[in-house]
Each structure stands twice: as structure tokens, then as C-alpha cells.
Design a protein around this motif. Sequence first.
Motif, short mmCIF file in Angstrom:
data_model
loop_
_atom_site.label_atom_id
_atom_site.label_comp_id
_atom_site.label_asym_id
_atom_site.label_seq_id
_atom_site.Cartn_x
_atom_site.Cartn_y
_atom_site.Cartn_z
N UNK A 366 -3.16 -0.49 1.91
CA UNK A 366 -4.00 -0.77 0.76
C UNK A 366 -5.48 -0.50 1.01
N UNK A 367 -5.97 -0.87 2.22
CA UNK A 367 -7.39 -0.64 2.54
C UNK A 367 -7.69 0.86 2.69
N UNK A 368 -6.75 1.57 3.28
CA UNK A 368 -6.92 3.02 3.43
C UNK A 368 -7.07 3.69 2.06
N UNK A 369 -6.25 3.26 1.10
CA UNK A 369 -6.31 3.85 -0.24
C UNK A 369 -7.65 3.53 -0.90
N UNK A 370 -8.11 2.27 -0.74
CA UNK A 370 -9.39 1.89 -1.34
C UNK A 370 -10.55 2.69 -0.80
N UNK A 378 -9.60 11.46 -5.54
CA UNK A 378 -9.02 11.13 -6.85
C UNK A 378 -7.52 10.89 -6.72
N UNK A 379 -6.91 10.51 -7.82
CA UNK A 379 -5.49 10.15 -7.79
C UNK A 379 -4.61 11.34 -7.40
N UNK A 381 -5.27 13.77 -5.34
CA UNK A 381 -5.29 13.96 -3.89
C UNK A 381 -4.42 12.94 -3.18
N UNK A 382 -4.45 11.69 -3.67
CA UNK A 382 -3.63 10.65 -3.04
C UNK A 382 -2.14 10.93 -3.27
N UNK A 383 -1.82 11.41 -4.45
CA UNK A 383 -0.41 11.77 -4.71
C UNK A 383 0.04 12.87 -3.75
N UNK A 384 -0.82 13.88 -3.56
CA UNK A 384 -0.49 14.95 -2.61
C UNK A 384 -0.31 14.40 -1.21
N UNK A 385 -1.17 13.45 -0.82
CA UNK A 385 -1.08 12.89 0.53
C UNK A 385 0.26 12.19 0.75
N UNK A 386 0.64 11.32 -0.18
CA UNK A 386 1.86 10.55 0.01
C UNK A 386 3.11 11.41 -0.16
N UNK A 387 3.04 12.40 -1.03
CA UNK A 387 4.16 13.34 -1.13
C UNK A 387 4.28 14.16 0.15
N UNK A 388 3.10 14.54 0.74
CA UNK A 388 3.13 15.27 2.01
C UNK A 388 3.75 14.44 3.11
N UNK A 389 3.43 13.13 3.15
CA UNK A 389 4.01 12.25 4.17
C UNK A 389 5.53 12.14 3.98
N UNK A 390 5.96 11.97 2.74
CA UNK A 390 7.41 11.86 2.49
C UNK A 390 8.12 13.17 2.82
N UNK A 454 -1.29 5.52 -5.64
CA UNK A 454 -2.45 6.21 -6.21
C UNK A 454 -3.01 5.48 -7.43
N UNK A 455 -2.25 4.53 -7.99
CA UNK A 455 -2.72 3.82 -9.18
C UNK A 455 -3.61 2.62 -8.85
#
Length: 560
Positions: A366-370, A378-379, A381-390, A454-455
Motif C-alpha cells: 500500500x505504501x509503495x502504491x501511494x 498514474x493509474x 502505469x500501476x496497472x502495467x506494473x502489476x500486470x507485468x508482475x503477474x 491502482x484505484x
Amino acid sequence: MRTPPRFSEWILYHLLEKEEREFIIGDLREIYGQVFYSSGNLKAKIWYWGQIKRSIRPFLFNLIYWRICMFTNYLKLAMRHMRRHWGYSLINILGLAIGMACCILIFLWVQHELSYDRFHEKADDLYLITVSGEQGTWTSSPWALVPTLKNDFPEILKGSWYAVTPLLARYENKSFFENAALVGNEFLDMFTFPFVKGNPEYAFENLNSVVLTERAAARYFGSEDPIGKVIQFENQIDLAVTGVIENIPSNSHMEFDLVVLAIPFIGEPRTRTWSRDVSSYVLLPSQADPVEVENKISETIIKYDRRTNIKLYVGLFPVKKIYLYSFYGTDPVVYVYVFSAIAVIILLIACINFMNLTTARSSIRINEIGIRKVCGGDRKDLIKQFLGESMSLALIALIVAVVLVYFLLPGFNSLAAKQLEFNILNNGTLLAGLVLLAVFVGLVAGSYPALYFSSFQPDRVLKNTLQTGSRRNGLRGTLIVTQFTASILLIIATATIYKQIQYIRSKDLGFSKDQILVVRAARQQLRTNYNIVKERLLANPDVLHVSAASSIPLSIGNNN
């Protein structure tokens, strides 16, 4: 003021960085107007397209370079997160790997089932002849039907009989009963059974010819060249070996050890009879409509067979459908669909398990996202990051799954009574399927966590005032209920099938079958000299009793 063409401006708009678009396009509009009024429309357009050309190189550089940088960054973060929380990551990877391994095994089975008889080069135009009447549909047809169809209908390019019967074959001091395919002289032109030795065009140029499979040739000749060698059949018919074909693949509805022409064994007069005791196949032109051809040939038996008043109609059934489709009751292809659905369900269970484990540990990220959002992320980029991890986890899980499949495949082959192979390098369909599987799992398993994380609002995250709403909890609850429901259904189905199989195996049949050996008396000599055979068998001290029957007890061969 004159402005550039909309299409060229649209292209330039998408080539520029988001922050630069407004002022660069504005400046270029002004210059375009000056060039237009000073040099004309054509030169203005050429100048503007030159600006587009100059923008392509930095655009491609930024696109590739920064994408690589971001991917590397995401990969580092994923690896760092896995190292710090290795237990959680191991559970996630193993969950995905087991689901993917099950899916791959079922995919191999489904691929094998769907490949039956499709290896023939002319498979799309090959048809089995069927005979229908008031009592049903049969795959046995008259011997005279194929020659008659070829003679009366130009749509029938080629035709052949096919009947498998045991024949006693002898070469020097070696003799075996072989499953021999009695065929017409166009059989090897219609069906693709690759020749290892010999020429398929001349294999049946002579009536007294035989074509062996590699396995049968090895039994008689070992490593010797069998071409031209003479094998005696039924102690009276000598046939010369004119070819050796590859062993019949496991995905063929035809099974035999050797191929011979039917006439030397059944006699030429029998081929003019209308008794239904042989399977027949025909080859149609590629452009022919099988329904129209079927309508033309349907009354051929009624026209020529004067022995009975029963009306029998001729039909065509595609060779590619023989294995998975039936004339009676449910088509076996239903089971292929069922197993495919089970594979998808197992995969979805693994993906849902990944989603739940990831979102349940949201407090760790949670802190990393904040901080990322505060720093300008932006959202998207975060979606890309978590999709990349998965996707990274899915790729690692795929590697583990491939290793599991190699270890589990022998047991699976034994269970499924198949000879499936898992050769990635020689199976392009399988390799493509594995890549798509990893992409699918990565996207599905990472979609909800990516949207969920990302939300988060950065101010609430950093102030520790973030609260998960009932809507999110409701979605997680739905996923958990779906996962457990699917798992329980599969477990119940597996237990039920297991109990049914155990019942079939352990049911008391009324006699002990463990020490009973069945020998099929396929030869007429064995049946007519049964008493002599019985005496010789009883002379062996290991044989306690000998008896004979028209069929194996409890077998259902017909309705009599």
C-alpha cells in the motif's frame, strides 16, 4: 490561417510525447501557414511530412528504450518482492503451476483426440460409405458397391474396400498371425501411410503383393531389406513384399500390421456380390458437395440388389468424423468438450486463487502504491506494473508446469491409455499454446489485483485512512465462493467416477477370472480340430481345464 491536413496532424499528434504535443503542434501550424503562403500548398505539405519523418526516429527510440527501462524496473520489483516474501510467492507460483500442468495434460489429450485421421493428405475428401435402412445405419457395405459407384458416378474418383482379418504368415522358420488389411488397389493412393521402403505407385501393381508395417517387417527380416522377399499366407498364397510403411499412428481409426489386396484371399467372384460384410471408402473431388453426391448414389443398392425388398440407402460419412462422431446415441466428441471445460475450470480456480492471495496482502504494497502516485505515476502505469508482475509469475509458473508435465506424463498416459508426447520443439501448435497459456494466465490472474491496487487514493494511503469498501469485499467474496464451488464440484465428480470404476473392477461376476486365459480360435483349423487341441493343452501340467465358446462369457457382441 491555413492548417495542416487532419490526417498528417493526427499522425504527428501520436508520435509526440504527451507533454510536448500542444506547443509543438501549435508552432508547426504557424510555420505550415507561412510556408503555404510563401511557397504553395504542395511545398507546405512536403515540409510537414518531413517533420513527421523526423519525429519517427525519436518516437521509436523513446518507445523501445523507455519500455525496456520500465519493464526492467517492473521485473526488478517483482523479483525483489518474491525474494522478500518467498513463502507467499512459492504458494502463488505452485498454485498457478499445478493448474497450468493439469491444463497442459488435458490439452495434450484433447489435441490427440481431435487429430484422429487428419494426417491423411486427402482427409477432407475421404468418406466412409454407410448403409441405412429401417433398422438403423451400418458401416458395412456390399463388395460390389465400390466398383459400381466408380462406374456409374464420375464424382467418385477412387474407392477401396477395407477389412481387417487375422492371416497366418510364414517366412522361413518364422510364423505369426497378423492383422491384415484386405483392400482395393487404390487404398494407398487414398490414404497417407508414408513409405519407408518401396514406391507407393507400384506397390500393388501385381496382385501377389504385400506391404508391411515397420513393426511387422522387423519380426520377419530384422535389419535385412525385405523388398522382394516372399511371405507365405495361409500355407498356400505366396506374396512378395513390395513396400514397408511407417507403423500406423495411434490417432488412426485403422489398425493393421500389413496390407494385401483382397482378391487373392476372397476370390474375384465375391467382389461382385451384394452381401454387406466389408467397409468401403471413396474419394471425392475437393470441389464436390458431399450432400449432392450422397443424393445421387443413395439408391444404388436398391437399383442393383434384387435379392430382397428391403430398401437400403447409401450414405457418406466423413473420415475425419469417424472417431468422434457416432451413428447411435451421444457423439464421443461430447467428452472432448467436457474435458476442455474441466481444463478451463481448473485454470480459472488457479487464477482466482492468485487474485485472492494477492489482494489479501494489499497492506504490504500500500505504501509503495501511494509513493508512486505522489511521484507522478498514474493509474495506467500501476496497472502495467502489476500486470507485468503477474506475467512474470505466470512465466515462472509455466516453467514449473512444463517440468511437472514431463514427470506426470507417463502416469497420465497409463491412466488415459494413450501414447501422448510432450515435445515442445517439434510441435508448433503446442509451443504456441503454451505461450498463449502463460499470457492468458498472467492477464486473468493479474487483472483484478492490478485494477484493485491502482484505484487507491494516494492521500488516503499515506495518511493510513484507506478503507476497503463493501463492493470490493463483495467481489472478493464472490471469487472465493466461485473458487470453492468449482473445486467441490470437481472433487465430487472425481469421487463419483472413482467409485464407479472401483465398482466395475471389483464386482463379483460369479466366477474367478484371474487364472483364466482366453485364446481366440480365429482359424477354422482350430475350431474343427478342437478335441485334438484340447488334449494337447491338457497335457501341459500348468493347464487344469479347457473349454470353448462362441464368444467370451459376459461379452455383448450382438442381441442374440
